[in-house]
Design an enzyme around this catalytic site. Structure first.
Site, short mmCIF file in Angstrom:
data_model
loop_
_atom_site.label_atom_id
_atom_site.label_comp_id
_atom_site.label_asym_id
_atom_site.label_seq_id
_atom_site.Cartn_x
_atom_site.Cartn_y
_atom_site.Cartn_z
N LYS A 1 -1.90 7.17 -5.82
CA LYS A 1 -2.72 8.36 -5.59
C LYS A 1 -1.89 9.63 -5.81
CE LYS A 1 -5.18 5.66 -5.53
NZ LYS A 1 -5.21 4.18 -5.50
N HIS B 1 -24.71 23.42 2.34
CA HIS B 1 -24.88 23.92 0.98
C HIS B 1 -23.84 24.99 0.70
CE1 HIS B 1 -26.78 25.27 -2.70
NE2 HIS B 1 -26.63 26.51 -2.28
N THR C 1 1.32 -11.17 5.10
CA THR C 1 2.32 -11.05 4.03
C THR C 1 1.73 -10.53 2.72
OG1 THR C 1 1.99 -13.42 3.67
CG2 THR C 1 3.92 -12.76 4.98
N GLY C 2 0.43 -10.26 2.69
CA GLY C 2 -0.14 -9.51 1.58
C GLY C 2 -0.26 -10.28 0.27
N LEU D 1 -7.32 0.86 -14.62
CA LEU D 1 -7.95 2.13 -15.02
C LEU D 1 -7.29 3.32 -14.34
CD1 LEU D 1 -11.75 1.26 -15.27
CD2 LEU D 1 -9.95 1.13 -16.99
N CYS E 1 0.81 -1.21 0.00
CA CYS E 1 0.00 0.00 0.00
C CYS E 1 0.85 1.27 0.00
CB CYS E 1 -0.92 -0.03 1.22
SG CYS E 1 -1.90 1.44 1.40
N ALA F 1 -6.65 -1.95 1.45
CA ALA F 1 -5.85 -1.59 2.62
C ALA F 1 -6.70 -1.45 3.88
CB ALA F 1 -5.11 -0.29 2.34
C1 LIG Z 1 -1.14 -0.02 -7.56
C2 LIG Z 1 -2.00 -0.36 -6.38
C3 LIG Z 1 -2.90 0.56 -5.89
C4 LIG Z 1 -3.69 0.27 -4.80
N1 LIG Z 1 -4.55 1.21 -4.36
C5 LIG Z 1 -5.34 0.95 -3.30
C6 LIG Z 1 -6.20 1.94 -2.78
O1 LIG Z 1 -6.27 3.05 -3.30
N2 LIG Z 1 -6.95 1.63 -1.70
C7 LIG Z 1 -6.89 0.40 -1.11
O2 LIG Z 1 -7.61 0.17 -0.14
N3 LIG Z 1 -6.07 -0.57 -1.57
C8 LIG Z 1 -5.29 -0.32 -2.64
N4 LIG Z 1 -4.41 -1.28 -3.08
C9 LIG Z 1 -4.39 -2.58 -2.39
C10 LIG Z 1 -3.58 -2.49 -1.08
O3 LIG Z 1 -2.27 -2.09 -1.39
C11 LIG Z 1 -3.57 -3.84 -0.39
O4 LIG Z 1 -4.89 -4.28 -0.20
C12 LIG Z 1 -2.88 -3.75 0.98
O5 LIG Z 1 -1.57 -3.31 0.85
C13 LIG Z 1 -2.91 -5.10 1.68
O6 LIG Z 1 -2.29 -4.97 2.91
P1 LIG Z 1 -1.58 -6.22 3.64
O7 LIG Z 1 -1.12 -5.70 4.94
O8 LIG Z 1 -2.48 -7.38 3.62
O9 LIG Z 1 -0.34 -6.61 2.71
P2 LIG Z 1 0.81 -5.79 2.01
O10 LIG Z 1 0.56 -4.34 2.00
O11 LIG Z 1 1.05 -6.46 0.71
O12 LIG Z 1 2.06 -6.00 2.96
C14 LIG Z 1 2.65 -7.24 3.14
C15 LIG Z 1 4.08 -7.05 3.61
O13 LIG Z 1 4.59 -8.31 3.99
C16 LIG Z 1 5.97 -8.37 3.63
N5 LIG Z 1 6.34 -9.79 3.56
C17 LIG Z 1 5.85 -10.74 2.74
N6 LIG Z 1 6.38 -11.96 3.03
C18 LIG Z 1 7.24 -11.75 4.06
C19 LIG Z 1 8.08 -12.60 4.82
N7 LIG Z 1 8.13 -13.92 4.62
N8 LIG Z 1 8.84 -12.04 5.80
C20 LIG Z 1 8.79 -10.69 6.04
N9 LIG Z 1 8.01 -9.85 5.37
C21 LIG Z 1 7.24 -10.38 4.39
C22 LIG Z 1 6.01 -7.66 2.30
O14 LIG Z 1 7.33 -7.20 2.02
C23 LIG Z 1 5.02 -6.52 2.53
O15 LIG Z 1 5.68 -5.37 2.98
C24 LIG Z 1 -3.58 -1.00 -4.17
C25 LIG Z 1 -2.66 -1.95 -4.64
C26 LIG Z 1 -1.87 -1.63 -5.72
C27 LIG Z 1 -0.88 -2.64 -6.20
#
Ligand SMILES: Cc1cc2nc3c(=O)[nH]c(=O)nc-3n(C[C@H](O)[C@H](O)[C@H](O)COP(=O)(O)OP(=O)(O)OC[C@H]3O[C@@H](n4cnc5c(N)ncnc54)[C@H](O)[C@@H]3O)c2cc1C
Length: 466
Positions: free
Chosen positions: A51, A445, A143-144, A186, A42, A321
Site C-alpha cells: 500500500k 454531500h 504461521t500464515g 494487479l 502483512c 489480514a
Molecule cells: C503483497 C501482498 C499484499 C497483501 N495485501 C493485503 C491487503 O491489502 N489486505 C489484506 O487483507 N491482506 C493482504 N495480504 C494478505 C495478508 O498479508 C495475509 O492474509 C495475512 O498476513 C495473514 O495473516 P496470518 O497471521 O495468518 O499470517 P502471516 O501474516 O503470514 O504471519 C505468519 C507469521 O508466522 C511466522 N512463522 C511461520 N512459521 C513459524 C514457525 N514455525 N515459528 C515461528 N514463526 C513462524 C512467519 O514468520 C510470519 O511472521 C497481502 C499479501 C501479500 C503477499
C-alpha cells in the site's frame, strides 16, 4: 501446571491479535516468531509495503498526468531509493507498533522457530541454534502462508520475483511480466506501470480478478488497459529461459496451442499463496491437513488434536489480514469461555488499484448460480457530484438485494476510495440491513458515499441523480 495459558506460533495479524486479546482476557501468553520483526507477511512484505508503494506511485502518476489539469505545474523525477525508504519507514512504524503492543500487554516473545513436540509443548529453536521447550495449555498455529511457485521456475527475488522481491526492485524494469491477474499481480503491476515499466499480465483464466463479481472484473480490465497494462488472458507461462540476458518467457494458450516467447526484464510470479506449515512438526503431532495443505479446524478453530488451534492464512477461507485478525480475536474469546465468532458472509475484499475495488457479500454470478432471486441497483460515478468535481468518475456502486425481503446480499464498489466506502455496507450487512435502510440513511454531500445511497435507491428504480 503449564507455564503459559497460550502460546501463539507466528505474529502476523492472526497471531498478534489473538495474543493481545487473550492477554486482555487475563491469560498468560507467549508468542514465537522466527522473523526479526512482528506483523507477519502483512506488515513486513504484504499489505503495508504494497500500500505504501501504491500510494507513492499513485502520487507520482498524479504529478505527471493529473495535477497539470488542476493548474499545478510540476516537474517530476523519480528517486526510487527514496521511495523504497518511504515504504520501509511505513513498515517500520507498523512493526514497531506491534512490538510495543505486545510489550504493553505483557506478552512474552520467543524469537525463533516454533515446533510442536507434543500436546501443550512447543520447542523453540533460537537464532543462535539453542532450543527451549515451553509448556502451554493451548497452542495456536498462526504461521500464515507463502507465495505459490510455478513448477520448474526458480524465484531468485531479483529478476524472477515473488511479491516480496517485487516490493524491493533496485530499479524500474523496462519490461515486467506478471504471471497471474489476481489482486497481488494487479496491485504490483500497477505500481511498476506507474513508475515507468511496460507491464504485461498473463492469466490462465479468461478473466482478471478471479473470485470477484464478473461485471466488476470486466470494468477493471477496461480501466487498467486504458492505464497501459497489457493482458494475455487464457494463457499460461510454461518456462523461462534466462540465458543470454533478459528473460525469454514461454507462453502458451491455456487450452493448448502454439507457444510464443515474451521477453521481460523482470518476471513476477503472483499465482496465489499456499499455507505455510513447514517445520512445525504437524504430521508427528497428528494435526490433520486438507488436500491443499491447510490445517483443518472445527468451528472453534480447534485442529484434529485437542488443545492445538489454527487461524489465519494457514486454514481455509480468504487469505486476508482482517479475516486472520477476526479469527485471532474470536479464538481468544472462545478460549476464555466467551462466544467468539467470525461472520464469514461479511468479509470485505479490496483491490488497491486505481480506482480501487471493494466488495462484500455475494457476487451477482454467485447469486445466479445459487438460483437466488435478487434485485440489483447500480449507480455510476459519472453521475456523482464529488467524483465529477474531482474528475475521478471511473467506476460504479452495485447493490444486490434479496428480491423478496430487500436484505442486502452483496455490495460491489469500483471507486477512487472504495476501500473506505465498503465499511458502511459491511456494518449494514452485519445487522441484516436492507437496501431501503441504506437508501433512507442520510449521506453527507458532496461525497462519493452518496453513490452508495443512490445505488440503494436504484434497487427500487428510484435513483435521483441517474
Ligand atoms: C503483497 C501482498 C499484499 C497483501 N495485501 C493485503 C491487503 O491489502 N489486505 C489484506 O487483507 N491482506 C493482504 N495480504 C494478505 C495478508 O498479508 C495475509 O492474509 C495475512 O498476513 C495473514 O495473516 P496470518 O497471521 O495468518 O499470517 P502471516 O501474516 O503470514 O504471519 C505468519 C507469521 O508466522 C511466522 N512463522 C511461520 N512459521 C513459524 C514457525 N514455525 N515459528 C515461528 N514463526 C513462524 C512467519 O514468520 C510470519 O511472521 C497481502 C499479501 C501479500 C503477499
Amino acid at each position: 501446571m503449564s507455564a503459559y495459558d497460550l502460546i501463539v506460533i507466528g505474529t502476523g495479524p492472526g497471531g498478534y491479535v489473538c495474543a493481545i486479546r487473550a492477554s486482555q482476557l487475563g491469560m498468560k501468553v507467549g508468542v514465537v516468531e522466527k522473523r526479526a520483526t512482528h506483523g507477519g507477511t502483512c506488515l513486513n512484505v504484504g499489505c503495508i509495503p504494497s500500500k505504501a508503494m501504491l500510494h507513492a506511485s499513485e502520487r507520482y502518476d498524479e504529478a505527471q498526468h493529473s495535477l497539470g489539469a488542476m493548474g499545478i505545474a510540476v516537474e517530476t523525477e523519480l528517486d526510487l531509493q527514496k521511495m523504497m525508504a518511504f515504504k520501509d519507514e511505513g513498515v517500520k512504524g507498523n512493526v514497531d507498533g506491534v512490538a510495543f503492543l505486545l510489550r504493553k500487554n505483557k506478552i512474552e516473545h520467543f524469537h525463533g522457530t516454533g515446533r510442536i513436540v507434543g500436546p501443550g509443548k512447543v520447542a523453540v529453536t533460537f537464532i543462535n541454534g539453542e532450543t527451549q521447550e515451553i509448556d502451554a495449555k493451548h497452542v495456536v498455529i498462526a504461521t500464515g502462508s507463502a507465495p505459490a511457485q510455478l513448477p520448474g521456475i526458480e524465484i531468485d527475488e531479483k529478476s524472477i520475483v515473488s511479491s516480496t522481491g517485487a516490493l524491493s526492485l533496485a530499479q524500474v524494469p523496462k519490461r515486467l511480466l506478471v504471471v497471474g491477474a489476481g489482486i497481488i499481480g494487479l496491485e504490483l503491476g500497477s505500481v511498476w506501470r506507474r513508475l515507468g515499466a511496460e507491464v504485461t499480465v498473463v492469466e490462465f483464466l479468461d478473466h482478471i480478478l478471479p473470485g470477484l463479481d464478473g461485471e466488476v472484473a470486466r470494468q477493471m480490465q477496461k480501466i487498467l488497459t486504458k492505464q497501459g497494462l497489457k493482458f494475455k488472458l487464457g494463457h499460461k507461462v510454461t518456462g523461462i529461459d534466462a540465458s543470454g540476458g533478459g528473460h525469454k518467457v514461454a507462453v502458451e494458450p491455456a487450452a493448448g496451442g502454439a507457444q510464443e516467447t515474451v521477453e521481460a526484464d523482470v518476471v513476477l510470479i503472483a499465482i496465489g499463496r499456499v499455507p505455510y506449515t513447514a517445520g512445525l512438526g504437524l504430521a508427528e503431532a497428528g494435526v490433520a491437513l486438507d488436500n491443499r495443505g491447510r490445517v483443518i479446524v472445527d468451528e472453534h478453530f480447534q485442529t484434529s488434536v485437542a488443545g492445538i488451534y489454527a487461524i489465519g492464512d494457514v486454514i481455509a477461507g480468504p487469505m486476508l489480514a482482517h479475516k486472520a485478525e477476526d479469527e485471532g480475536m474470536a479464538l481468544a474469546e472462545i478460549l476464555a469461555g466467551q462466544a467468539g465468532h467470525v461472520n464469514y458472509d461479511v468479509i470485505p475484499n479490496v483491490v488497491y488499484t486505481f480506482p480501487e475495488v471493494a466488495s462484500v457479500g455475494k457476487a451477482e454470478d454467485e447469486l445466479k448460480a445459487a438460483g437466488i432471486a435478487y434485485k440489483a441497483g447500480k449507480f455510476p460515478f459519472t453521475a456523482n457530484g464529488r467524483a465529477k468535481a474531482n474528475q475521478t468518475t471511473d467506476g460504479f456502486v452495485k447493490i444486490l438485494a434479496d428480491a423478496k425481503t430487500d436484505r442486502v446480499l452483496g455490495v460491489h464498489i469500483v471507486a477512487a476510495n472504495a476501500s473506505e466506502m465498503i465499511a458502511e455496507a459491511a456494518v449494514l450487512m452485519e445487522f441484516g440491513g436492507s437496501a431501503e435502510d441504506l437508501a433512507r440513511t442520510c449521506h453527507a454531500h458532496p461525497t462519493l458515499t452518496e453513490a452508495v445511497k443512490e445505488a440503494a435507491l436504484a434497487v427500487d428504480r428510484r435513483a435521483i441523480h441517474f
